[in-house]
Scaffold this active site. Sequence first.
Site, PDB file in Angstrom:
ATOM      1  N   ASP A   1       2.027  15.504  -0.759  1.00 49.67           N
ATOM      2  CA  ASP A   1       1.035  15.035  -1.737  1.00 49.67           C
ATOM      3  C   ASP A   1       1.263  15.745  -3.074  1.00 49.67           C
ATOM      4  OD1 ASP A   1      -0.544  13.600   0.384  1.00 49.67           O
ATOM      5  OD2 ASP A   1      -0.710  15.639   1.115  1.00 49.67           O
TER       6      ASP A   1
ATOM      7  N   HIS B   1      -5.370  16.424   3.983  1.00 46.09           N
ATOM      8  CA  HIS B   1      -4.257  15.472   3.829  1.00 46.09           C
ATOM      9  C   HIS B   1      -4.765  14.103   4.299  1.00 46.09           C
ATOM     10  CE1 HIS B   1      -0.420  13.499   4.015  1.00 46.09           C
ATOM     11  NE2 HIS B   1      -0.565  13.275   5.306  1.00 46.09           N
TER      12      HIS B   1
HETATM   13  P1  NDP Z   1       7.039  10.348  12.401  1.00 46.26           P
HETATM   14  O1  NDP Z   1       8.126  11.300  12.688  1.00 46.26           O
HETATM   15  O2  NDP Z   1       7.218   9.331  11.342  1.00 46.26           O
HETATM   16  O3  NDP Z   1       5.686  11.144  12.058  1.00 46.26           O
HETATM   17  C1  NDP Z   1       5.263  12.242  12.840  1.00 46.26           C
HETATM   18  C2  NDP Z   1       3.904  12.687  12.401  1.00 46.26           C
HETATM   19  O4  NDP Z   1       3.942  13.165  11.072  1.00 46.26           O
HETATM   20  C3  NDP Z   1       2.860  11.580  12.415  1.00 46.26           C
HETATM   21  O5  NDP Z   1       1.660  12.119  12.929  1.00 46.26           O
HETATM   22  C4  NDP Z   1       2.719  11.234  10.966  1.00 46.26           C
HETATM   23  O6  NDP Z   1       1.432  10.750  10.665  1.00 46.26           O
HETATM   24  C5  NDP Z   1       2.857  12.613  10.378  1.00 46.26           C
HETATM   25  N1  NDP Z   1       2.947  12.702   8.947  1.00 46.26           N
HETATM   26  C6  NDP Z   1       2.373  13.701   8.248  1.00 46.26           C
HETATM   27  N2  NDP Z   1       2.545  13.545   6.961  1.00 46.26           N
HETATM   28  C7  NDP Z   1       3.225  12.423   6.814  1.00 46.26           C
HETATM   29  C8  NDP Z   1       3.673  11.743   5.687  1.00 46.26           C
HETATM   30  N3  NDP Z   1       3.403  12.168   4.489  1.00 46.26           N
HETATM   31  N4  NDP Z   1       4.372  10.620   5.877  1.00 46.26           N
HETATM   32  C9  NDP Z   1       4.594  10.166   7.114  1.00 46.26           C
HETATM   33  N5  NDP Z   1       4.176  10.770   8.225  1.00 46.26           N
HETATM   34  C10 NDP Z   1       3.479  11.884   8.068  1.00 46.26           C
HETATM   35  O7  NDP Z   1       6.566   9.610  13.715  1.00 46.26           O
HETATM   36  P2  NDP Z   1       7.428   8.972  14.878  1.00 46.26           P
HETATM   37  O8  NDP Z   1       6.454   8.118  15.622  1.00 46.26           O
HETATM   38  O9  NDP Z   1       8.718   8.437  14.401  1.00 46.26           O
HETATM   39  O10 NDP Z   1       7.787  10.228  15.753  1.00 46.26           O
HETATM   40  C11 NDP Z   1       6.850  10.984  16.406  1.00 46.26           C
HETATM   41  C12 NDP Z   1       7.545  11.555  17.605  1.00 46.26           C
HETATM   42  O11 NDP Z   1       6.664  12.507  18.159  1.00 46.26           O
HETATM   43  C13 NDP Z   1       7.846  10.525  18.700  1.00 46.26           C
HETATM   44  O12 NDP Z   1       9.203  10.631  19.044  1.00 46.26           O
HETATM   45  C14 NDP Z   1       6.937  10.945  19.856  1.00 46.26           C
HETATM   46  O13 NDP Z   1       7.548  10.779  21.105  1.00 46.26           O
HETATM   47  C15 NDP Z   1       6.779  12.410  19.546  1.00 46.26           C
HETATM   48  N6  NDP Z   1       5.632  13.101  20.113  1.00 46.26           N
HETATM   49  C16 NDP Z   1       5.936  14.325  20.591  1.00 46.26           C
HETATM   50  C17 NDP Z   1       4.978  15.099  21.135  1.00 46.26           C
HETATM   51  C18 NDP Z   1       5.381  16.413  21.637  1.00 46.26           C
HETATM   52  O14 NDP Z   1       6.430  16.912  21.239  1.00 46.26           O
HETATM   53  N7  NDP Z   1       4.600  16.989  22.526  1.00 46.26           N
HETATM   54  C19 NDP Z   1       3.581  14.636  21.232  1.00 46.26           C
HETATM   55  C20 NDP Z   1       3.357  13.333  20.653  1.00 46.26           C
HETATM   56  C21 NDP Z   1       4.376  12.605  20.098  1.00 46.26           C
HETATM   57  P3  NDP Z   1       1.094   9.172  10.614  1.00 46.26           P
HETATM   58  O15 NDP Z   1       1.158   8.676  12.034  1.00 46.26           O
HETATM   59  O16 NDP Z   1      -0.289   9.183  10.048  1.00 46.26           O
HETATM   60  O17 NDP Z   1       2.122   8.549   9.707  1.00 46.26           O
END
Ligand code: NDP
Length: 325
Positions: free
Chosen positions: A159, A187
Site C-alpha cells: 500500500d 491492510h
Molecule cells: P497468493 O499467493 O496470491 O496470496 C497469498 C495471500 O497473500 C492471500 O491471503 C492474499 O490475500 C494475501 N495478500 C496480502 N497482500 C496482498 C496483496 N497486496 N496482493 C495480493 N495478495 C495479497 O494466493 P494463492 O492462492 O496463489 O496461494 C496461497 C497458497 O497458500 C496456496 O498454495 C495454498 O495451498 C496455500 N496455503 C497454505 C497454508 C499453509 O501453508 N498452512 C494454509 C492455507 C493456504 P487475498 O486472498 O485477499 O488476495
Amino acid sequence: MKKPVRVAITGGAGQIAYSLVFRIASGEMLGQDQPVILHMLEVPAALEALKGVVMELHDCAYPLLEDIVMTDDVNIAFSDVDYALLVGAKPRGPGMERSDLLKINGEIFTEQGKALNDFASRDIKVLIVGNPANTNAYITMHSAPDLDRKQFSSMTRLDHNRAVSQLAEKTGVKITAVKNVIIWGNHSTTQYPDINHATINGQPAKSLVEQDWIINEFMPTVQQRGTAIIKARGGKSSAASAAFAAMSHMRDWVMGTDEWTSMSIPSDGSYNIPEGLIYSFPVTIKDGKINIVQGLEIDQFSNKLLIATQHELEQECEAVADLLV
Ligand code: NDP
C-alpha cells in the site's frame, strides 16, 4: 561468508511465493554474503505443485541457497527458523462472510503461532502477508506468548509503495523524490494513505497537488488498487508487487532504513492507538528495532480516519477473540 540462516515461507506453491522465493534465494532480501536455507510449507493438496517450485529453485543453482526443506508439517517448517514470511492463507470463497474468513484463517494462524512459539529461533522475525493480514498477525502473536510482541509484523508495504508511485506519477517526479508518505491502520479499504507529511524534492507534497485529487483520486486509488488489479488481470490478484513488498519489508527490518516506510506492528500506544493492536504506522528501523515516527501533527480529518480503521481492526479482533490465548 556468514553462517546460513533459515527462512520459512508458507503457501510456498502460491502466486506470491512464486515471485518471492527466487528473490530470497538469490540474496536480494538478506544480502549477497548471507547463505539461506528455505523452509517451504504447503497444505497436503499443494505439495505436488510445491515440488515443481523446489525443482525450479534447484535449477537456478543459486550459490547462496544451501538447502530446501519442503513440508506440510508446520512444526518442521518453523524449526529453528530465523525469519518467517507467512504468505499462505485461505482465500474468501463464494458466499463466504468476512467473519467466516477470519475464523478459518484464525485457526491456521493459531496453529502457526504455536509452532513458532515452540520451534523457531528465539530471535525470529515474523511477517504476515496472508489476509486478513493484520488480524492474522494479531492471532499469531497471541499464540506465541514466549516470543516478544516486537517480533511480529504484517504487511502494508505494498500500500505504501502504491501511494508513493501514485504521488510520483501525479507530480511527474522520480520515485526517489517522494518521501514520508504514510499508510495508517488496516491492510483493507479502511486504510488511510496520508500525504500530510510527505515531501517531493523537499517541498510539501500538499502544496503541489489539489485537495480534491487527494480525497477523490489518490486515496481511493490506493485503497482499492488490489481490486483494480484483479479486474485488469482477469481475476488474478497482485502477486509480483506483493512479493516485492514482502521482501522489502523484511530487508528493511534486517538492514535498517532512515527513510520512513509503513509497517503494521503491535501498537505501543502511539497516536492513541490501543496498545497491542496490529496497526500500520510510519516507521524507521535501526539495528533490527522498528521505531514509530513520533510527534506528527494529526489534523481533525486524519484523526477521524485513524479512528475508523482502528475500529475496523478492533471488530476483527473481537470476531476471533475465542481463538486467543
Ligand atoms: P497468493 O499467493 O496470491 O496470496 C497469498 C495471500 O497473500 C492471500 O491471503 C492474499 O490475500 C494475501 N495478500 C496480502 N497482500 C496482498 C496483496 N497486496 N496482493 C495480493 N495478495 C495479497 O494466493 P494463492 O492462492 O496463489 O496461494 C496461497 C497458497 O497458500 C496456496 O498454495 C495454498 O495451498 C496455500 N496455503 C497454505 C497454508 C499453509 O501453508 N498452512 C494454509 C492455507 C493456504 P487475498 O486472498 O485477499 O488476495
